[in-house]
Design an enzyme around this catalytic site. Structure first.
Site, PDB file in Angstrom:
ATOM      1  N   ALA A   1      43.305  -6.265  14.685  1.00 31.62           N
ATOM      2  CA  ALA A   1      44.271  -5.348  15.288  1.00 31.62           C
ATOM      3  C   ALA A   1      45.257  -6.105  16.176  1.00 31.62           C
ATOM      4  O   ALA A   1      46.476  -5.921  16.082  1.00 31.62           O
ATOM      5  CB  ALA A   1      43.538  -4.278  16.098  1.00 31.62           C
TER       6      ALA A   1
ATOM      7  N   PHE B   1      33.811   2.310  -2.949  1.00 29.70           N
ATOM      8  CA  PHE B   1      32.983   2.334  -1.749  1.00 29.70           C
ATOM      9  C   PHE B   1      32.426   3.739  -1.597  1.00 29.70           C
ATOM     10  O   PHE B   1      32.868   4.664  -2.284  1.00 29.70           O
ATOM     11  CB  PHE B   1      33.838   1.957  -0.529  1.00 29.70           C
ATOM     12  CG  PHE B   1      33.455   0.638   0.092  1.00 29.70           C
ATOM     13  CD1 PHE B   1      33.444  -0.510  -0.671  1.00 29.70           C
ATOM     14  CD2 PHE B   1      33.108   0.545   1.442  1.00 29.70           C
ATOM     15  CE1 PHE B   1      33.096  -1.739  -0.102  1.00 29.70           C
ATOM     16  CE2 PHE B   1      32.761  -0.673   2.018  1.00 29.70           C
ATOM     17  CZ  PHE B   1      32.756  -1.812   1.239  1.00 29.70           C
TER      18      PHE B   1
ATOM     19  N   GLN C   1      28.335   5.237  13.981  1.00 31.04           N
ATOM     20  CA  GLN C   1      27.900   5.159  12.586  1.00 31.04           C
ATOM     21  C   GLN C   1      26.727   4.201  12.401  1.00 31.04           C
ATOM     22  O   GLN C   1      26.799   3.047  12.839  1.00 31.04           O
ATOM     23  CB  GLN C   1      29.069   4.684  11.722  1.00 31.04           C
ATOM     24  CG  GLN C   1      28.710   4.526  10.256  1.00 31.04           C
ATOM     25  CD  GLN C   1      29.945   4.337   9.410  1.00 31.04           C
ATOM     26  OE1 GLN C   1      30.488   3.250   9.357  1.00 31.04           O
ATOM     27  NE2 GLN C   1      30.396   5.398   8.767  1.00 31.04           N
TER      28      GLN C   1
ATOM     29  N   HIS D   1      24.897   2.203   9.563  1.00 30.32           N
ATOM     30  CA  HIS D   1      25.084   1.751   8.190  1.00 30.32           C
ATOM     31  C   HIS D   1      23.711   1.758   7.536  1.00 30.32           C
ATOM     32  O   HIS D   1      22.742   1.295   8.136  1.00 30.32           O
ATOM     33  CB  HIS D   1      25.666   0.332   8.199  1.00 30.32           C
ATOM     34  CG  HIS D   1      26.210  -0.103   6.882  1.00 30.32           C
ATOM     35  ND1 HIS D   1      25.407  -0.321   5.791  1.00 30.32           N
ATOM     36  CD2 HIS D   1      27.483  -0.355   6.480  1.00 30.32           C
ATOM     37  CE1 HIS D   1      26.176  -0.698   4.768  1.00 30.32           C
ATOM     38  NE2 HIS D   1      27.432  -0.725   5.156  1.00 30.32           N
TER      39      HIS D   1
ATOM     40  N   GLU E   1      28.171  -2.520   1.781  1.00 29.37           N
ATOM     41  CA  GLU E   1      28.212  -1.395   0.860  1.00 29.37           C
ATOM     42  C   GLU E   1      28.718  -1.818  -0.518  1.00 29.37           C
ATOM     43  O   GLU E   1      28.445  -1.161  -1.522  1.00 29.37           O
ATOM     44  CB  GLU E   1      29.156  -0.344   1.460  1.00 29.37           C
ATOM     45  CG  GLU E   1      29.140   0.994   0.807  1.00 29.37           C
ATOM     46  CD  GLU E   1      29.703   2.049   1.755  1.00 29.37           C
ATOM     47  OE1 GLU E   1      29.190   2.182   2.888  1.00 29.37           O
ATOM     48  OE2 GLU E   1      30.654   2.731   1.370  1.00 29.37           O
TER      49      GLU E   1
ATOM     50  N   ARG F   1      27.985   7.211   4.531  1.00 35.08           N
ATOM     51  CA  ARG F   1      26.984   6.476   5.315  1.00 35.08           C
ATOM     52  C   ARG F   1      26.122   7.360   6.203  1.00 35.08           C
ATOM     53  O   ARG F   1      24.934   7.111   6.355  1.00 35.08           O
ATOM     54  CB  ARG F   1      27.695   5.454   6.198  1.00 35.08           C
ATOM     55  CG  ARG F   1      28.307   4.366   5.379  1.00 35.08           C
ATOM     56  CD  ARG F   1      29.056   3.386   6.224  1.00 35.08           C
ATOM     57  NE  ARG F   1      29.642   2.381   5.332  1.00 35.08           N
ATOM     58  CZ  ARG F   1      30.463   1.432   5.726  1.00 35.08           C
ATOM     59  NH1 ARG F   1      30.807   1.340   6.994  1.00 35.08           N
ATOM     60  NH2 ARG F   1      30.929   0.564   4.862  1.00 35.08           N
TER      61      ARG F   1
ATOM     62  N   HIS G   1      26.407   0.369  13.437  1.00 39.21           N
ATOM     63  CA  HIS G   1      27.451  -0.417  12.796  1.00 39.21           C
ATOM     64  C   HIS G   1      28.831  -0.236  13.406  1.00 39.21           C
ATOM     65  O   HIS G   1      29.613  -1.181  13.510  1.00 39.21           O
ATOM     66  CB  HIS G   1      27.488  -0.007  11.326  1.00 39.21           C
ATOM     67  CG  HIS G   1      28.412  -0.800  10.469  1.00 39.21           C
ATOM     68  ND1 HIS G   1      28.348  -2.178  10.382  1.00 39.21           N
ATOM     69  CD2 HIS G   1      29.417  -0.431   9.647  1.00 39.21           C
ATOM     70  CE1 HIS G   1      29.284  -2.597   9.536  1.00 39.21           C
ATOM     71  NE2 HIS G   1      29.952  -1.567   9.095  1.00 39.21           N
TER      72      HIS G   1
HETATM   73  C1  LIG Z   1      29.187  -6.729   9.784  1.00 27.41           C
HETATM   74  C2  LIG Z   1      30.367  -5.806   9.690  1.00 27.41           C
HETATM   75  C3  LIG Z   1      31.000  -5.601   8.479  1.00 27.41           C
HETATM   76  C4  LIG Z   1      32.106  -4.768   8.379  1.00 27.41           C
HETATM   77  N1  LIG Z   1      32.681  -4.579   7.162  1.00 27.41           N
HETATM   78  C5  LIG Z   1      33.768  -3.778   7.070  1.00 27.41           C
HETATM   79  C6  LIG Z   1      34.405  -3.585   5.813  1.00 27.41           C
HETATM   80  O1  LIG Z   1      33.992  -4.116   4.784  1.00 27.41           O
HETATM   81  N2  LIG Z   1      35.499  -2.794   5.766  1.00 27.41           N
HETATM   82  C7  LIG Z   1      36.006  -2.193   6.878  1.00 27.41           C
HETATM   83  O2  LIG Z   1      37.024  -1.507   6.788  1.00 27.41           O
HETATM   84  N3  LIG Z   1      35.419  -2.368   8.088  1.00 27.41           N
HETATM   85  C8  LIG Z   1      34.321  -3.145   8.203  1.00 27.41           C
HETATM   86  N4  LIG Z   1      33.725  -3.298   9.433  1.00 27.41           N
HETATM   87  C9  LIG Z   1      34.379  -2.769  10.630  1.00 27.41           C
HETATM   88  C10 LIG Z   1      35.536  -3.656  11.044  1.00 27.41           C
HETATM   89  O3  LIG Z   1      35.242  -4.994  10.733  1.00 27.41           O
HETATM   90  C11 LIG Z   1      35.848  -3.605  12.535  1.00 27.41           C
HETATM   91  O4  LIG Z   1      35.936  -2.285  12.934  1.00 27.41           O
HETATM   92  C12 LIG Z   1      37.148  -4.305  12.844  1.00 27.41           C
HETATM   93  O5  LIG Z   1      37.142  -5.604  12.333  1.00 27.41           O
HETATM   94  C13 LIG Z   1      37.451  -4.350  14.320  1.00 27.41           C
HETATM   95  O6  LIG Z   1      38.623  -5.117  14.531  1.00 27.41           O
HETATM   96  P1  LIG Z   1      39.336  -5.171  15.951  1.00 27.41           P
HETATM   97  O7  LIG Z   1      40.560  -5.991  15.778  1.00 27.41           O
HETATM   98  O8  LIG Z   1      39.480  -3.802  16.467  1.00 27.41           O
HETATM   99  O9  LIG Z   1      38.308  -5.899  16.890  1.00 27.41           O
HETATM  100  P2  LIG Z   1      37.585  -7.336  16.817  1.00 27.41           P
HETATM  101  O10 LIG Z   1      37.810  -8.054  15.553  1.00 27.41           O
HETATM  102  O11 LIG Z   1      36.200  -7.091  17.268  1.00 27.41           O
HETATM  103  O12 LIG Z   1      38.364  -8.153  17.906  1.00 27.41           O
HETATM  104  C14 LIG Z   1      38.253  -7.880  19.273  1.00 27.41           C
HETATM  105  C15 LIG Z   1      39.052  -8.914  20.020  1.00 27.41           C
HETATM  106  O13 LIG Z   1      39.113  -8.563  21.403  1.00 27.41           O
HETATM  107  C16 LIG Z   1      38.799  -9.678  22.185  1.00 27.41           C
HETATM  108  N5  LIG Z   1      38.208  -9.193  23.430  1.00 27.41           N
HETATM  109  C17 LIG Z   1      37.206  -8.294  23.569  1.00 27.41           C
HETATM  110  N6  LIG Z   1      36.936  -8.124  24.877  1.00 27.41           N
HETATM  111  C18 LIG Z   1      37.785  -8.922  25.566  1.00 27.41           C
HETATM  112  C19 LIG Z   1      37.994  -9.198  26.946  1.00 27.41           C
HETATM  113  N7  LIG Z   1      37.244  -8.630  27.900  1.00 27.41           N
HETATM  114  N8  LIG Z   1      38.950 -10.089  27.287  1.00 27.41           N
HETATM  115  C20 LIG Z   1      39.693 -10.707  26.344  1.00 27.41           C
HETATM  116  N9  LIG Z   1      39.523 -10.479  25.029  1.00 27.41           N
HETATM  117  C21 LIG Z   1      38.593  -9.598  24.657  1.00 27.41           C
HETATM  118  C22 LIG Z   1      37.856 -10.505  21.347  1.00 27.41           C
HETATM  119  O14 LIG Z   1      37.909 -11.851  21.761  1.00 27.41           O
HETATM  120  C23 LIG Z   1      38.456 -10.317  19.964  1.00 27.41           C
HETATM  121  O15 LIG Z   1      39.507 -11.238  19.773  1.00 27.41           O
HETATM  122  C24 LIG Z   1      32.593  -4.113   9.529  1.00 27.41           C
HETATM  123  C25 LIG Z   1      31.957  -4.302  10.752  1.00 27.41           C
HETATM  124  C26 LIG Z   1      30.821  -5.095  10.822  1.00 27.41           C
HETATM  125  C27 LIG Z   1      30.092  -5.162  12.110  1.00 27.41           C
END
Ligand SMILES: Cc1cc2nc3c(=O)[nH]c(=O)nc-3n(C[C@H](O)[C@H](O)[C@H](O)COP(=O)(O)OP(=O)(O)OC[C@H]3O[C@@H](n4cnc5c(N)ncnc54)[C@H](O)[C@@H]3O)c2cc1C
Ligand code: SF4
Ligand code: FES
Lengths: 587, 249
Positions: free
Chosen positions: A17, A118, A232, A234, A247, A292, A360
């Protein structure tokens, strides 16, 4: 000395994100300076672990309508339909954009991008890069971000608090881990992209860094956390470690079997099984490709009926992919094979994989509108930390990776517009806020001696209370017990004692700050679960069994922080063209 | 078995108080299904909260937890105690990197090297395909020709195994060269010439004496040694072609 760093836009979080938002801003206006603050190097962010894929309509026989309907029905009608519509409409363009940035999507023989089915989908629309989709997406985004000079990274900086001036968010305080100094980073607009909070629970697929920091920062600044009762499970995690078996293993044809060798999902209104050799297997929205929430609930029912296996790490069932054969397993789900061999000593080519439901994904999060804007001017939130809300009561697998892209791009653009329309924040008055935060951290943790509580004790008790009170099935007593426990743990947290009193790279300090954050949101989550007196999607109350109660509960919950614990309010769900209906699978 | 123990000897270094690093010994409960990282986490939680190291995913994909385990660079979340038990295990920070604290190394130069190979898709100016026209086509065979080099998790184990990175700090090194080759070999990319300046330089491929240890320790079968070898062959061909009378330059 307090140091204040200034940028035009500040992004907290370098996962999918945060990086998508950063690139959107750099492309919208190359003259803006952009800060990306992340507690780990961006390519370590949890997005890296995502395996299965990311959804977007691409096949001619698929349709946006179907993706919308699958998402809304999957969400048990708690998703906001305007947000889902925007999401589905913009998803194909975002996914193509990522292809143009080099993401190595798996391909069809004709060179077009391949898709797989999926759970909960009427037709296959999940783009994938073998079974390391999140890994490839994150690295493609990170590597692409390197070409934009205005993007300045603050790697291994830990954000602790929002800087707020006259009701507007103007930055954060953050600890530079290497030196231990607390600094202020000030900007015209701030986007929180800090990811989920799976570490509230003991048994989770989530990485150690998923502690809900951004949710807690926003919550403490007065912003509501929305729908925190929805989390959720999984259905297929490895017993013991909680490592995910994607999945996609079922999308490719894997089946779930109880200890009697029976494909038990057929007993739970999820349709009739086809033989694994049938060319129609696996059928969409049926059996193993049900949603799920339902699959995890079926597991508990099987366990109660005594039809699960029992092992050192609790009950489990079998996920059988042996019929796919070695070639297909190596091509389509090689990481599943690697993980199963490494962590449970099973080669899925020859033997079924032991699996059980595992925490999850947190559907709830920081309350935002359809552009990622929160109720506080200048503050935006995107990704798993946010709740837009497209996931409702149950997220459809593979929607969240796409969500990062669509809403990352949207919030990036909104933040640019906001920062351009506002005056630059004055840094002078903020110095005092930064100094106060430095002193708070020194006084409460670094210089404090004589505390009595160890972090691990408090965290374990929090985990246990969440598991027993706010798990797959809940009731009034269990959720209340979890609320009480969190209040008690917050008191005891005041007596925490650290071994580490130094400044450089103090990871015990960051663990303490993470626990403080988790306790806050655990309390919000337990109370929201206590208040919602119905069963819907992933929130199943044994004292208020299904069907869901649309008359009273077709609404979001909003948790606000007060000194005496959370206060819950409600907000109507946006329903546009898809009136609530019965959720059916297996037809 | 619950009373069985295993010994970890961990190299400690604190920049605020220590002149130089020294080993500290910890006794940890032995569980057959624990990875080395589990044992280190147990120490931090129960015995000594000052022990400092990086980790996150605990499933071998985030690349954070690389350390020297009995002298070999390994991902500590992917190596089990039972490989060593009952012998003690020696844990040190990744070799050849400056140490920030305990097992945490300074990654700055590694990050700069990654960036130096321009690891993003480069298209000629007027040859960008508009998004409306969809994806670039890429056959499964074209994908396969670079896929291996795209699997790198930036764990830096290959740098800790490479004697040249120890001697020549400017050496771009295995993972970064493999990353450059990942884009060079991608059928959608047109940026090879821009990357050559870095990749074909002395500090990159020609510094490599082909020890090959990088590919041996790589946990993701990226084969960075193979990437360097291919890069050498390609730039030799470039050099010969540039001498041919009919090549304009
Ligand atoms: C094992 C697994 C498999 C998955 N597979 C799928 C899939 O196949 N398809 C799908 O759609 N979704 C999947 N998901 C869900 C999806 O991966 C996540 O919801 C998504 O990647 C989250 O992205 P994000 O950018 O919101 O956060 P993240 O990638 O978690 O990034 C968070 C960021 O914030 C930073 N941060 C956090 N706290 C602080 C702080 N206090 N100070 C500074 N920086 C901070 C971290 O360093 C990191 O850079 C999966 C999840 C898991 C656990
Ligand atoms: S090439 Fe292999 S060893 Fe080197 S950083 Fe990448 S994954 Fe690690
Ligand atoms: S903790 Fe992520 S690779 Fe080991």
């Amino acid at each position: 000395m307090t140091e204040i760093i200034e940028h035009d836009v500040l992004i907290v979080g370098g996962g999918g994100a945060g990086l998508r938002a950063a690139i959107a801003i750099a492309e919208a206006d190359p003259s803006l300076s952009i800060a990306v603050v992340s507690k780990v190097y961006p390519m370590r962010s949890h997005t890296v672990s995502a395996e299965g894929g990311a959804a977007a309509v691409i096949r001619p026989e698929d349709s946006l309508e179907d993706h919308i309907y699958d998402t809304i029905s999957g969400a048990d009608w708690l998703a906001d339909q305007d947000a889902v519509e925007a999401f589905v409409n913009e998803a194909p363009r975002e996914m193509t954009q990522l292809e143009h940035w080099g993401c190595p999507w798996s391909r069809n023989p004709d060179g077009t991008v391949a898709v797989r089915p999926f759970g909960g989908m009427k037709i296959e629309r999940t783009w994938f890069a073998a079974d390391k989709t999140g890994f490839h997406m994150l690295h493609a985004l990170f590597q692409t971000s390197l070409k934009y000079e205005p993007v300045k990274r603050y790697d291994e900086w830990f954000a602790t608090q929002l800087l707020v001036e006259d009701g507007r968010c103007v930055g954060v305080t953050a600890i530079e881990l290497r030196t231990g100094q607390v600094r202020g980073i000030v900007a015209g607009a701030v986007i929180i992209c800090t990811g989920g909070a799976g570490r509230l629970w003991p048994f989770t697929t989530n990485a150690a860094i998923k502690t809900g920091d951004g949710m807690a920062m926003a919550y403490r600044a007065g912003i509501a956390l929305k729908d925190m009762e929805f989390v959720q499970y999984h259905p297929t995690g490895l017993p013991g470690t909680g490592i995910l078996i994607t999945e996609a293993s079922r999308g490719e044809g894997g089946v779930l079997i109880n200890k009697d060798g029976h494909r038990y999902l057929q007993d739970y209104d999820l349709g009739k099984p086809l033989d694994v050799s049938d060319p129609e297997h696996p059928q969409k929205r049926t059996m193993e490709l049900g949603p799920r929430d339902k699959l995890s609930q079926c597991f508990i029912k099987e366990q109660q009926a005594g039809r699960t296996f029992e092992g050192e790490y609790g009950h489990y069932v079998h996920l059988d992919v042996t019929h796919l054969g070695e070639k297909k397993i190596n091509k389509k789900i090689p990481f599943v094979r690697e993980l199963a061999r490494n962590y449970v000593g099973i080669d899925p080519v020859y033997d079924p994989i032991p699996v059980r439901p595992v925490l999850h994904y947190v559907m709830g999060g920081i309350h935002t509108d359809i552009n990622g804007a929160t109720s506080m001017p200048g503050l935006f939130a995107v990704g798993e930390c946010a709740c837009v809300n497209i996931n409702g009561a149950n997220r459809l697998g593979s929607n969240s990776l796409t969500e990062l892209l669509v809403f990352g791009a949207r919030a990036g653009q909104e933040a640019v517009n906001f920062a351009a329309a506002q005056s630059k924040p004055q840094t002078g008055p903020l110095e005092a806020q930064v100094r106060d935060e430095q002193q708070r951290i020194a006084g409460q943790f670094i210089n404090k001696t004589g505390g009595t509580e160890r972090l691990v004790t408090l965290r374990t008790e929090m985990n246990e209370a969440m598991e027993s009170g706010v798990g797959i099935y809940r009731d009034a007593a269990g959720t209340q017990a979890a609320c009480d426990k969190m209040a008690e743990l917050q008191d005891r947290f005041q007596h925490v004692s650290l071994d580490d009193h130094s400044l450089s790279f103090n990871t015990e300090l960051t663990a303490a700050l993470e626990l403080e954050n988790m306790l806050d949101i655990a309390r919000a989550s337990s109370l929201a679960a206590n208040v919602r007196q119905e069963s819907r999607g992933a929130h199943q109350r044994t004292d208020f069994p299904p069907p869901r109660d649309d008359d009273n509960w077709l609404k979001h919950s909003l948790a606000f922080r007060t000194d005496d614990g959370p206060r819950i309010e409600h907000l109507d769900v946006t329903i546009t063209r898809w009136p609530p209906a019965k959720r059916t699978y297996g037809s | 078995m619950p009373d069985e123990k295993i010994t970890l000897e961990i190299l400690r270094y604190h920049p605020e108080t220590d002149e130089e690093p020294s080993f500290q010994t910890f006794e940890v409960p032995y569980h057959e299904d624990w990875v080395v990282l589990d044992a280190i986490n147990w120490i931090k939680e129960h015995v000594d909260g000052t022990l400092t190291y990086r980790w996150s995913c605990r499933m071998g994909v985030c690349g954070s937890c690389g350390m020297m385990v009995n002298g070999t660079p390994r991902l500590t979340c992917a190596v089990f105690l039972n490989e060593f038990h009952p012998e003690p295990i020696k844990i040190e920070p990744l070799a050849y990197f400056p140490v920030e604290r305990d097992l945490v190394t300074v990654m700055d130069s590694f990050m700069e090297k990654l960036q130096s190979v321009k690891p993003w898709l480069i298209r000629n100016e007027d040859e960008e395909k508009p998004l409306e026209e969809g994806e670039y086509l890429q056959s499964p065979a074209e994908l396969a020709s670079y896929k291996q080099f795209s699997m790198c998790i930036n764990c830096m184990l290959c740098y800790a195994a490479c004697p040249v990175t120890g001697l020549e700090s400017e050496f771009v090194g295995p993972a970064a060269i493999a990353l450059g080759m990942r884009y060079n070999r991608d059928s959608r990319d047109q940026g090879r010439e821009q990357r050559q300046e870095v990749i074909a330089s002395h500090d990159a491929i020609w510094n490599c004496t082909f020890v090959g240890e990088c590919s041996v320790v790589c946990p993701k079968d990226v084969d960075p040694a193979g990437a360097i070898q291919q890069a050498k062959v390609e730039s030799t061909i470039d050099w010969y072609t540039s001498l041919l009378p009919w090549t304009k330059k």
